[in-house]
Design a protein around this motif. Structure first.
Motif, PDB file in Angstrom:
ATOM      1  N   ARG A 128      40.507  49.393  37.940  1.00  5.93           N
ATOM      2  CA  ARG A 128      41.519  50.070  38.793  1.00  5.93           C
ATOM      3  C   ARG A 128      41.918  51.370  38.067  1.00  5.93           C
ATOM      4  O   ARG A 128      42.055  52.402  38.647  1.00  5.93           O
ATOM      5  CB  ARG A 128      42.593  49.068  39.254  1.00  5.93           C
ATOM      6  CG  ARG A 128      42.134  47.889  40.007  1.00  5.93           C
ATOM      7  CD  ARG A 128      42.844  47.503  40.976  1.00  5.93           C
ATOM      8  NE  ARG A 128      43.093  48.588  42.076  1.00  5.93           N
ATOM      9  CZ  ARG A 128      43.996  48.548  43.187  1.00  5.93           C
ATOM     10  NH1 ARG A 128      45.162  47.874  42.761  1.00  5.93           N
ATOM     11  NH2 ARG A 128      43.967  49.516  43.872  1.00  5.93           N
TER      12      ARG A 128
ATOM     13  N   LEU B 131      39.584  43.440  36.025  1.00  8.17           N
ATOM     14  CA  LEU B 131      39.974  44.256  37.194  1.00  8.17           C
ATOM     15  C   LEU B 131      41.005  45.303  36.848  1.00  8.17           C
ATOM     16  O   LEU B 131      41.003  46.463  37.529  1.00  8.17           O
ATOM     17  CB  LEU B 131      40.765  43.232  37.978  1.00  8.17           C
ATOM     18  CG  LEU B 131      41.523  43.561  39.273  1.00  8.17           C
ATOM     19  CD1 LEU B 131      40.356  44.152  40.376  1.00  8.17           C
ATOM     20  CD2 LEU B 131      42.262  42.425  39.778  1.00  8.17           C
ATOM     21  N   THR B 132      41.965  45.066  35.667  1.00  5.94           N
ATOM     22  CA  THR B 132      42.627  46.277  35.375  1.00  5.94           C
ATOM     23  C   THR B 132      41.842  47.659  34.999  1.00  5.94           C
ATOM     24  O   THR B 132      42.167  48.464  35.350  1.00  5.94           O
ATOM     25  CB  THR B 132      43.572  45.678  34.233  1.00  5.94           C
ATOM     26  OG1 THR B 132      44.350  44.779  34.731  1.00  5.94           O
ATOM     27  CG2 THR B 132      44.553  46.587  33.914  1.00  5.94           C
TER      28      THR B 132
ATOM     29  N   SER C 212      40.033  42.777  48.072  1.00  6.65           N
ATOM     30  CA  SER C 212      40.784  43.950  48.903  1.00  6.65           C
ATOM     31  C   SER C 212      40.896  45.061  47.898  1.00  6.65           C
ATOM     32  O   SER C 212      40.862  46.144  48.411  1.00  6.65           O
ATOM     33  CB  SER C 212      42.016  43.484  49.245  1.00  6.65           C
ATOM     34  OG  SER C 212      42.793  42.841  48.428  1.00  6.65           O
ATOM     35  N   TYR C 213      41.421  44.917  46.612  1.00  2.72           N
ATOM     36  CA  TYR C 213      41.594  45.928  45.618  1.00  2.72           C
ATOM     37  C   TYR C 213      40.398  46.784  45.624  1.00  2.72           C
ATOM     38  O   TYR C 213      40.327  48.072  45.320  1.00  2.72           O
ATOM     39  CB  TYR C 213      42.241  45.366  44.437  1.00  2.72           C
ATOM     40  CG  TYR C 213      43.384  44.678  44.622  1.00  2.72           C
ATOM     41  CD1 TYR C 213      44.656  45.134  44.947  1.00  2.72           C
ATOM     42  CD2 TYR C 213      43.560  43.198  44.568  1.00  2.72           C
ATOM     43  CE1 TYR C 213      45.876  44.588  45.015  1.00  2.72           C
ATOM     44  CE2 TYR C 213      44.578  42.439  44.785  1.00  2.72           C
ATOM     45  CZ  TYR C 213      45.809  43.322  44.873  1.00  2.72           C
ATOM     46  OH  TYR C 213      46.955  42.396  45.241  1.00  2.72           O
ATOM     47  N   LEU C 214      39.307  46.106  45.259  1.00  3.13           N
ATOM     48  CA  LEU C 214      38.065  46.757  44.825  1.00  3.13           C
ATOM     49  C   LEU C 214      37.729  47.611  46.095  1.00  3.13           C
ATOM     50  O   LEU C 214      37.221  48.783  46.153  1.00  3.13           O
ATOM     51  CB  LEU C 214      36.888  46.029  44.394  1.00  3.13           C
ATOM     52  CG  LEU C 214      37.138  44.989  43.113  1.00  3.13           C
ATOM     53  CD1 LEU C 214      36.302  44.125  42.526  1.00  3.13           C
ATOM     54  CD2 LEU C 214      37.441  45.964  42.097  1.00  3.13           C
ATOM     55  N   GLU C 215      37.718  47.224  47.302  1.00  4.55           N
ATOM     56  CA  GLU C 215      37.319  47.728  48.551  1.00  4.55           C
ATOM     57  C   GLU C 215      38.072  48.946  48.734  1.00  4.55           C
ATOM     58  O   GLU C 215      37.548  50.048  49.094  1.00  4.55           O
ATOM     59  CB  GLU C 215      37.578  46.781  49.727  1.00  4.55           C
ATOM     60  CG  GLU C 215      36.425  45.669  49.648  1.00  4.55           C
ATOM     61  CD  GLU C 215      34.895  46.379  50.247  1.00  4.55           C
ATOM     62  OE1 GLU C 215      35.053  47.267  51.293  1.00  4.55           O
ATOM     63  OE2 GLU C 215      33.998  45.748  49.828  1.00  4.55           O
ATOM     64  N   HIS C 216      39.455  48.872  48.508  1.00  2.00           N
ATOM     65  CA  HIS C 216      40.333  50.251  48.516  1.00  2.00           C
ATOM     66  C   HIS C 216      40.100  51.048  47.716  1.00  2.00           C
ATOM     67  O   HIS C 216      40.110  52.454  48.143  1.00  2.00           O
ATOM     68  CB  HIS C 216      41.758  49.602  48.333  1.00  2.00           C
ATOM     69  CG  HIS C 216      42.738  50.559  48.261  1.00  2.00           C
ATOM     70  ND1 HIS C 216      43.123  51.484  47.356  1.00  2.00           N
ATOM     71  CD2 HIS C 216      43.492  51.103  49.307  1.00  2.00           C
ATOM     72  CE1 HIS C 216      44.202  52.407  47.667  1.00  2.00           C
ATOM     73  NE2 HIS C 216      44.310  52.231  48.623  1.00  2.00           N
ATOM     74  N   ASP C 217      39.383  50.837  46.725  1.00  2.00           N
ATOM     75  CA  ASP C 217      39.113  51.683  45.530  1.00  2.00           C
ATOM     76  C   ASP C 217      37.579  52.332  45.713  1.00  2.00           C
ATOM     77  O   ASP C 217      37.268  53.278  45.145  1.00  2.00           O
ATOM     78  CB  ASP C 217      39.072  51.201  44.190  1.00  2.00           C
ATOM     79  CG  ASP C 217      40.379  50.798  43.684  1.00  2.00           C
ATOM     80  OD1 ASP C 217      41.514  51.413  44.292  1.00  2.00           O
ATOM     81  OD2 ASP C 217      40.494  50.359  42.589  1.00  2.00           O
TER      82      ASP C 217
ATOM     83  N   CYS D 119      35.552  40.407  35.972  1.00  2.00           N
ATOM     84  CA  CYS D 119      36.641  40.972  36.847  1.00  2.00           C
ATOM     85  C   CYS D 119      38.062  39.854  36.886  1.00  2.00           C
ATOM     86  O   CYS D 119      38.457  39.574  37.972  1.00  2.00           O
ATOM     87  CB  CYS D 119      36.225  41.051  38.134  1.00  2.00           C
ATOM     88  SG  CYS D 119      37.410  42.036  39.443  1.00  2.00           S
TER      89      CYS D 119
ATOM     90  N   PHE E  94      40.289  39.425  44.755  1.00  2.00           N
ATOM     91  CA  PHE E  94      40.480  40.804  44.201  1.00  2.00           C
ATOM     92  C   PHE E  94      39.747  41.598  45.180  1.00  2.00           C
ATOM     93  O   PHE E  94      39.890  42.801  44.921  1.00  2.00           O
ATOM     94  CB  PHE E  94      40.217  40.846  42.839  1.00  2.00           C
ATOM     95  CG  PHE E  94      38.902  40.271  42.615  1.00  2.00           C
ATOM     96  CD1 PHE E  94      37.830  40.608  42.702  1.00  2.00           C
ATOM     97  CD2 PHE E  94      38.811  39.181  41.574  1.00  2.00           C
ATOM     98  CE1 PHE E  94      36.411  40.206  42.367  1.00  2.00           C
ATOM     99  CE2 PHE E  94      37.646  38.491  41.199  1.00  2.00           C
ATOM    100  CZ  PHE E  94      36.353  39.117  41.681  1.00  2.00           C
TER     101      PHE E  94
ATOM    102  N   TYR F 148      43.323  34.091  43.318  1.00  2.00           N
ATOM    103  CA  TYR F 148      43.440  35.056  44.170  1.00  2.00           C
ATOM    104  C   TYR F 148      42.301  35.997  44.418  1.00  2.00           C
ATOM    105  O   TYR F 148      41.397  36.173  43.598  1.00  2.00           O
ATOM    106  CB  TYR F 148      44.558  36.216  43.669  1.00  2.00           C
ATOM    107  CG  TYR F 148      45.861  35.617  43.403  1.00  2.00           C
ATOM    108  CD1 TYR F 148      46.940  35.390  44.130  1.00  2.00           C
ATOM    109  CD2 TYR F 148      46.148  35.392  42.078  1.00  2.00           C
ATOM    110  CE1 TYR F 148      48.065  34.554  44.050  1.00  2.00           C
ATOM    111  CE2 TYR F 148      47.363  34.699  41.811  1.00  2.00           C
ATOM    112  CZ  TYR F 148      48.547  34.375  42.681  1.00  2.00           C
ATOM    113  OH  TYR F 148      49.467  33.785  42.395  1.00  2.00           O
TER     114      TYR F 148
END
Length: 215
Positions: free
Chosen positions: A20, A16-17, A67-72, A11, A65, A63
């Protein structure tokens, strides 16, 4: 009918990219799980700037990450990947947030491997004693401490490992193929380091540099 399970190993930038983009494409039609040994992404390209500015890269270049995974709606597991069994579509992993976890397993329908490479510093003679790098926060801090506390002046050599960079059909025909790693970082670091040396008044005289280039 159960949803297909997509597992992404790694990740950092690639993992990560990819996670997403896959989520944006499939939405809620698949379950996505990401496994990485750490829960932070290090923005490696900016480490040289922090080093020369005498700032610890770990302070503002790492950083979260999650929050991005939770959002998705993706699931994240912090663990070391131990084995991939392609015959049974199984990934074996060991959670590493605290020592002592048993090895666990998870099934997948689709697998993305983005674990990155292994930088074999231990195979470079003299690197432990004399070498430096800006490829992670630990090495960045090691170089930062050396430059700002120990360096008294003298030659600095910048090197890059060799690999076949390849050729894209988008490039003009007849363009030479580079037999080097990405040319950008070494060149950028060279210019930044030259500016820093000049600023602290430890740069070589420009006339001497010019003579070296002529040779």
């Amino acid at each position: 009918m159960s949803k297909p399970h997509i597992i992404i190993l790694g990740c950092n930038f690639a993992g990560l990219t990819t996670a997403r983009y896959i989520h944006a494409a499939v939405k809620d039609k698949a379950n996505i799980t990401i496994i990485d040994r750490k829960a932070l992404l290090t923005f490696v390209p900016n480490i040289p700037m922090q080093v020369l500015a005498n700032i610890n890269p770990a302070i503002d270049l790492q950083y979260k990450f999650m929050s991005y995974l939770e959002h998705d709606g993706s699931e994240f597991i912090q663990a070391e990947v131990t084995t991939i069994d392609a015959d049974t579509n199984t990934v074996f992993y060991q959670p590493n947030e605290r020592p002592g976890h048993p090895v666990r397993k998870i099934k997948y329908d689709y697998l993305v491997v983005a674990l990155g490479n292994r930088l074999a510093y231990d195979a470079v003679d003299g690197f432990n004693e004399n070498g430096h790098s800006v490829t992670d926060a630990f090495l960045g801090n090691r170089l930062r401490n050396y430059l700002h506390k120990e360096y008294k002046g003298g030659p600095i050599a910048l090197t890059s490992d060799i690999f076949h960079q390849g050729k894209s059909w988008k490039l003009p025909s007849g363009l030479p193929i580079a037999m080097t790693a990405c040319e950008g970082p070494p060149v950028e670091l060279a210019f930044s380091l030259a500016h820093w040396l000049e600023k602290i008044k430890k740069a070589m005289p420009k006339q001497f540099i010019y003579q070296l280039l002529q040779k």
